[in-house]
Design a protein around this motif. Structure first.
Motif, short mmCIF file in Angstrom:
data_model
loop_
_atom_site.label_atom_id
_atom_site.label_comp_id
_atom_site.label_asym_id
_atom_site.label_seq_id
_atom_site.Cartn_x
_atom_site.Cartn_y
_atom_site.Cartn_z
N CYS A 56 0.84 -1.19 0.00
CA CYS A 56 0.00 0.00 0.00
C CYS A 56 0.88 1.25 0.00
N GLY A 57 0.57 2.18 -0.88
CA GLY A 57 1.32 3.41 -0.96
C GLY A 57 0.96 4.43 0.11
N ILE A 58 -0.15 4.20 0.82
CA ILE A 58 -0.59 5.13 1.87
C ILE A 58 -0.83 4.40 3.19
N TYR A 59 -0.11 3.30 3.41
CA TYR A 59 -0.39 2.43 4.55
C TYR A 59 -0.53 3.19 5.87
N ALA A 60 0.39 4.07 6.17
CA ALA A 60 0.35 4.80 7.44
C ALA A 60 -0.86 5.73 7.52
N ASP A 61 -1.34 6.19 6.39
CA ASP A 61 -2.47 7.13 6.35
C ASP A 61 -3.72 6.54 5.71
N ARG A 62 -3.82 5.22 5.65
CA ARG A 62 -4.97 4.57 5.00
C ARG A 62 -6.25 4.88 5.76
N PRO A 63 -7.38 4.85 5.05
CA PRO A 63 -8.67 5.13 5.71
C PRO A 63 -8.99 4.08 6.76
N ARG A 64 -9.91 4.41 7.65
CA ARG A 64 -10.24 3.49 8.75
C ARG A 64 -10.81 2.19 8.23
N PHE A 65 -11.54 2.21 7.10
CA PHE A 65 -12.12 0.96 6.59
C PHE A 65 -11.05 0.01 6.06
N CYS A 66 -9.82 0.47 5.98
CA CYS A 66 -8.70 -0.40 5.58
C CYS A 66 -7.93 -0.92 6.79
N ARG A 67 -8.38 -0.61 7.99
CA ARG A 67 -7.66 -0.97 9.21
C ARG A 67 -8.34 -2.11 9.94
N VAL A 68 -7.55 -3.08 10.35
CA VAL A 68 -8.07 -4.19 11.16
C VAL A 68 -7.73 -3.85 12.61
N GLU A 69 -8.66 -3.14 13.23
CA GLU A 69 -8.51 -2.69 14.61
C GLU A 69 -9.82 -2.94 15.33
N PRO A 70 -9.78 -3.29 16.62
CA PRO A 70 -11.01 -3.62 17.35
C PRO A 70 -12.10 -2.57 17.25
N GLU A 71 -11.77 -1.30 17.43
CA GLU A 71 -12.81 -0.26 17.40
C GLU A 71 -13.42 -0.09 16.02
N VAL A 72 -12.63 -0.28 14.98
CA VAL A 72 -13.13 -0.17 13.61
C VAL A 72 -14.09 -1.32 13.31
N PHE A 73 -13.69 -2.52 13.64
CA PHE A 73 -14.54 -3.69 13.34
C PHE A 73 -15.80 -3.71 14.19
N ALA A 81 -14.34 -7.28 20.22
CA ALA A 81 -12.88 -7.46 20.24
C ALA A 81 -12.49 -8.92 20.43
N ASP A 82 -13.26 -9.65 21.26
CA ASP A 82 -12.95 -11.06 21.50
C ASP A 82 -13.12 -11.93 20.26
N ASP A 83 -13.91 -11.46 19.30
CA ASP A 83 -14.19 -12.22 18.08
C ASP A 83 -13.38 -11.72 16.88
N LEU A 84 -12.63 -10.64 17.07
CA LEU A 84 -11.93 -10.02 15.94
C LEU A 84 -10.94 -10.95 15.27
N ASN A 85 -10.14 -11.66 16.03
CA ASN A 85 -9.12 -12.53 15.47
C ASN A 85 -9.74 -13.54 14.50
N GLU A 86 -10.73 -14.27 14.96
CA GLU A 86 -11.38 -15.30 14.14
C GLU A 86 -12.07 -14.67 12.93
N PHE A 87 -12.75 -13.54 13.14
CA PHE A 87 -13.46 -12.85 12.07
C PHE A 87 -12.48 -12.35 11.00
N ALA A 88 -11.37 -11.74 11.44
CA ALA A 88 -10.38 -11.20 10.50
C ALA A 88 -9.73 -12.32 9.68
N ILE A 89 -9.42 -13.44 10.31
CA ILE A 89 -8.84 -14.58 9.58
C ILE A 89 -9.82 -15.06 8.53
#
Length: 120
Positions: A56-73, A81-89
């Protein structure tokens, strides 16, 4: 237990073709949807995805919908948050399968990196 992480030089998530994601307006705000659609380039690939380096050319500044983070998901998909790992995989495996195939090198690398054990 498998543990999600982004696997470098995969880029499956950078394939943004909206026809593959018909429910975008269900979880993106109108502003985020407009940004998402503005990022779709040739062949459905993100305009910020470098096909040579497969990064990604903008990885550090990518939009939130491109981030795998508990609050975003939690906000976008109601995933706790407890289900994020399994869901993301599961999401990554589905996207890699759709973009590269279920027996692709990208899938093999992802499964090895996150510790997914496949049985046939």
């Amino acid at each position: 237990m498998a543990s999600w992480r982004c696997v470098k030089q995969c880029g499956a998530c950078c394939h943004l073709d909206p026809t593959d994601r018909p429910d975008l307006e269900d979880y993106l705000s109108p502003e985020e949807l407009a940004l998402y659609l503005s990022m779709v380039g040739d062949g459905g690939w993100c305009v910020h995805f470098d096909h040579t380096t497969r990064e990604c050319g903008i990885y550090a500044d990518r939009p939130r919908f491109c981030r795998v983070e508990p609050e975003v998901f939690k906000d976008l998909f109601a995933v706790e948050a407890d289900d994020l790992n399994e869901f993301a995989i599961a999401c990554c495996r589905e996207q890699i399968d759709g973009v590269y195939g279920d027996r692709s090198l990208e899938m093999i690398r992802f499964d090895q990196e996150v510790g997914v054990i496949m049985t046939d």
